[in-house]
Design a protein around this motif. Sequence first.
Motif, mmCIF file in Angstrom:
data_model
loop_
_atom_site.group_PDB
_atom_site.id
_atom_site.type_symbol
_atom_site.label_atom_id
_atom_site.label_comp_id
_atom_site.label_asym_id
_atom_site.label_seq_id
_atom_site.Cartn_x
_atom_site.Cartn_y
_atom_site.Cartn_z
ATOM 1 N N LEU A 160 0.728 -1.128 -0.069
ATOM 2 C CA LEU A 160 -0.053 0.015 0.017
ATOM 3 C C LEU A 160 0.767 1.325 -0.010
ATOM 4 O O LEU A 160 0.413 2.335 -0.321
ATOM 5 N N ARG A 161 1.969 1.158 0.185
ATOM 6 C CA ARG A 161 3.125 2.456 0.460
ATOM 7 C C ARG A 161 2.931 3.194 -1.001
ATOM 8 O O ARG A 161 2.953 4.327 -0.832
ATOM 9 N N ASN A 162 3.177 2.512 -2.142
ATOM 10 C CA ASN A 162 3.051 3.129 -3.216
ATOM 11 C C ASN A 162 1.810 3.808 -3.696
ATOM 12 O O ASN A 162 1.734 5.002 -4.025
ATOM 13 N N THR A 163 0.853 3.344 -3.411
ATOM 14 C CA THR A 163 -0.585 3.832 -3.580
ATOM 15 C C THR A 163 -0.760 4.986 -2.645
ATOM 16 O O THR A 163 -1.148 6.121 -3.181
ATOM 17 N N LEU A 164 -0.442 4.950 -1.490
ATOM 18 C CA LEU A 164 -0.467 6.311 -0.502
ATOM 19 C C LEU A 164 0.422 7.335 -0.942
ATOM 20 O O LEU A 164 0.074 8.370 -0.783
ATOM 21 N N GLY A 166 0.948 8.140 -3.759
ATOM 22 C CA GLY A 166 0.329 9.063 -4.778
ATOM 23 C C GLY A 166 -0.703 9.796 -4.399
ATOM 24 O O GLY A 166 -1.458 10.700 -5.296
ATOM 25 N N VAL A 167 -1.233 9.535 -3.024
ATOM 26 C CA VAL A 167 -2.372 10.526 -2.543
ATOM 27 C C VAL A 167 -1.645 11.300 -1.584
ATOM 28 O O VAL A 167 -2.035 12.626 -1.640
ATOM 29 N N SER A 220 -2.007 6.337 6.179
ATOM 30 C CA SER A 220 -3.228 5.609 5.869
ATOM 31 C C SER A 220 -4.584 6.136 6.315
ATOM 32 O O SER A 220 -5.682 6.212 5.411
ATOM 33 N N SER A 227 -10.020 10.934 0.738
ATOM 34 C CA SER A 227 -10.725 10.132 -0.223
ATOM 35 C C SER A 227 -12.320 10.558 0.253
ATOM 36 O O SER A 227 -13.091 10.646 -0.760
#
Length: 253
Positions: A160-164, A166-167, A220, A227
């Motif tokens: 999830l690190r890469n996803t986060l 990006g946010v 997180s 969102s």
Amino acid sequence: MKLEGSLDAFGLPDVCTLLASTGKSGVLELNRRLEDKAVHGRVWFRAGEICGATSDTSRQSLARRLIGTGVVDDLALRHAVARTVSDGTGVARALLESGAAEAQLIQRAAREQLTDSLSELLTWSEGEFAFNADVQFSDDVGLLVPVTSALESASERCGLRNTLAGVISGPDLILTIVPGVVNDPSVSRDEWGVLALIDGHRNVQDLAELTGNGVFGIMSVLAGLLSRGLVRAKDPTTPDHVSTIERRLAMLG
């Protein structure tokens, strides 16, 4: 059994799996250099299962996480620290045994701390490890997680690190609470604790320090709030909400 070696030869999952198969109790100590600084991690085992972990032994991470929830008052913390000084019992365990915080809350925080720490330790591609069976875990709060389950949760968190990223652009990002929302907001206790600290001045790193969640943990929570449109990145060119209201009230007057 003497177990020690280099992480570039034996990965952390392999070492943990070996300790699980032998049903060992004790602490797996990990050490490495990071930017000319010594970094220490520990993974605690009880009868082959993991009961705690930290990726930075100097920060009292579990105790900081509990303080960040806001459920520990000054008197309870003072007594817990005094016990730590007197007999070496960990702060979190002292809080648990004194009844200062709910056992369920403490164990939930301990599980999150374990997962966060393992996800960080899994990124260590170099360093040294050594297992010591002669040391008891001073902050054992009754949590026991099978090695396979603990590693799976930590690996998912790594993913999830890469996803986060990006946010949340980074630890320097400053957020503000959105003053008006379309629907009635619903937040968890963890989210509420973070919202109470967002003031348009503290950045992500500051929030991580105050809550004890670590940068990944706080990212997180913030990603969820972002969102749902409850917080947003601060725009330095936009006046804060209070100033806007005061200006408009002056116009009305």
